[in-house]
Design a protein around this motif. Structure first.
Motif, PDB file in Angstrom:
ATOM      1  N   THR A   1       1.050  -1.404  -0.077  1.00 48.71           N
ATOM      2  CA  THR A   1      -0.014  -0.083   0.118  1.00 48.71           C
ATOM      3  C   THR A   1       0.754   1.214  -0.046  1.00 48.71           C
ATOM      4  OG1 THR A   1      -1.713  -1.278   0.935  1.00 48.71           O
ATOM      5  CG2 THR A   1      -1.710   1.285   1.158  1.00 48.71           C
TER       6      THR A   1
ATOM      7  N   SER B   1      -3.109   3.578  -1.705  1.00 48.30           N
ATOM      8  CA  SER B   1      -3.349   2.833  -2.885  1.00 48.30           C
ATOM      9  C   SER B   1      -3.002   1.381  -2.716  1.00 48.30           C
ATOM     10  CB  SER B   1      -3.174   3.258  -4.202  1.00 48.30           C
ATOM     11  OG  SER B   1      -3.856   4.807  -4.360  1.00 48.30           O
ATOM     12  N   CYS B   2      -3.665   0.485  -2.618  1.00 48.10           N
ATOM     13  CA  CYS B   2      -2.981  -1.084  -2.705  1.00 48.10           C
ATOM     14  C   CYS B   2      -3.161  -1.835  -3.918  1.00 48.10           C
ATOM     15  CB  CYS B   2      -4.326  -1.708  -1.536  1.00 48.10           C
ATOM     16  SG  CYS B   2      -3.740  -3.351  -1.291  1.00 48.10           S
ATOM     17  N   TYR B   3      -1.668  -1.889  -4.210  1.00 49.44           N
ATOM     18  CA  TYR B   3      -0.989  -2.455  -5.481  1.00 49.44           C
ATOM     19  C   TYR B   3      -1.021  -3.875  -5.155  1.00 49.44           C
ATOM     20  CZ  TYR B   3      -0.174   2.401  -6.865  1.00 49.44           C
ATOM     21  OH  TYR B   3      -0.518   3.730  -7.124  1.00 49.44           O
ATOM     22  N   ARG B   4      -1.827  -4.670  -6.195  1.00 50.07           N
ATOM     23  CA  ARG B   4      -1.690  -6.261  -5.985  1.00 50.07           C
ATOM     24  C   ARG B   4      -1.491  -7.050  -6.984  1.00 50.07           C
ATOM     25  NH1 ARG B   4      -7.542  -6.315  -3.177  1.00 50.07           N
ATOM     26  NH2 ARG B   4      -6.426  -5.130  -1.581  1.00 50.07           N
TER      27      ARG B   4
ATOM     28  N   TYR C   1      -4.036  -7.126 -10.536  1.00 49.74           N
ATOM     29  CA  TYR C   1      -4.766  -5.771 -10.799  1.00 49.74           C
ATOM     30  C   TYR C   1      -3.992  -5.112 -11.959  1.00 49.74           C
ATOM     31  CZ  TYR C   1      -7.880  -5.108  -6.880  1.00 49.74           C
ATOM     32  OH  TYR C   1      -9.010  -5.401  -5.851  1.00 49.74           O
TER      33      TYR C   1
ATOM     34  N   CYS D   1       4.937  -6.791  -7.369  1.00 50.09           N
ATOM     35  CA  CYS D   1       5.373  -5.546  -6.700  1.00 50.09           C
ATOM     36  C   CYS D   1       6.722  -5.613  -6.114  1.00 50.09           C
ATOM     37  CB  CYS D   1       4.240  -5.225  -5.629  1.00 50.09           C
ATOM     38  SG  CYS D   1       2.598  -5.111  -6.169  1.00 50.09           S
TER      39      CYS D   1
ATOM     40  N   CYS E   1      -3.954   5.035  -9.581  1.00 51.29           N
ATOM     41  CA  CYS E   1      -5.128   4.205  -9.120  1.00 51.29           C
ATOM     42  C   CYS E   1      -4.958   2.742  -9.663  1.00 51.29           C
ATOM     43  CB  CYS E   1      -6.496   4.886  -9.526  1.00 51.29           C
ATOM     44  SG  CYS E   1      -7.866   3.811  -8.833  1.00 51.29           S
TER      45      CYS E   1
END
Length: 101
Positions: free
Chosen positions: A1, A5-8, A11, A30, A76
Motif C-alpha cells: 500500500t 492505494s493498494c497495489y496487488r 490488478y 510488486c 490508481c
C-alpha cells in the motif's frame, strides 16, 4: 500500500496515454528497491474503449515491463472483471492529457 492505494497481483494500472489511447499493465509483481522506491512488474495489455458501457476491454501481450509507481500515468490500481472470457476495466475517475500552454 502506497499513499492509500493498494497495489496487488492481477490488478491493472494505466502506464501511458498515447493520443487518448490508454495502455494498461497487469501487475505481476510488486517490488521495492534498496532505497525504498516502489515499482511494479507488469504484463503489457492492448486496450479498446467500449463507449456505450464506459469500460475498456484488455488483452494481454507478450511483453513485460518494470515501472516505478511515480512514473505511472495514473496512481490508481484497478481490478479487472472477467465476463465470458473477456477482461474489462472500469476507470475510477477521468484521465485527461495534460494541456501545455
Amino acid at each position: 500500500t502506497i499513499r492509500g492505494s493498494c497495489y496487488r497481483k492481477d490488478y491493472y494500472v494505466v502506464l501511458e496515454n498515447i493520443s487518448s489511447h490508454l495502455v494498461f499493465g497487469k501487475i505481476m509483481l510488486c517490488v521495492v528497491d534498496d532505497c525504498d522506491t516502489p515499482g511494479v512488474v507488469v504484463l503489457l495489455c492492448e486496450s479498446s474503449k467500449i463507449c456505450n458501457l464506459g469500460v475498456y476491454s484488455v488483452h494481454e501481450e507478450d511483453q513485460i515491463r518494470c515501472i516505478l509507481l511515480k512514473d505511472l500515468w495514473d496512481y490508481c490500481p484497478l481490478p479487472g472483471y472477467e465476463v465470458n472470457g473477456e477482461v474489462y476495466i472500469a476507470l475510477k475517475h477521468a484521465l485527461f492529457d495534460p494541456i501545455y500552454s
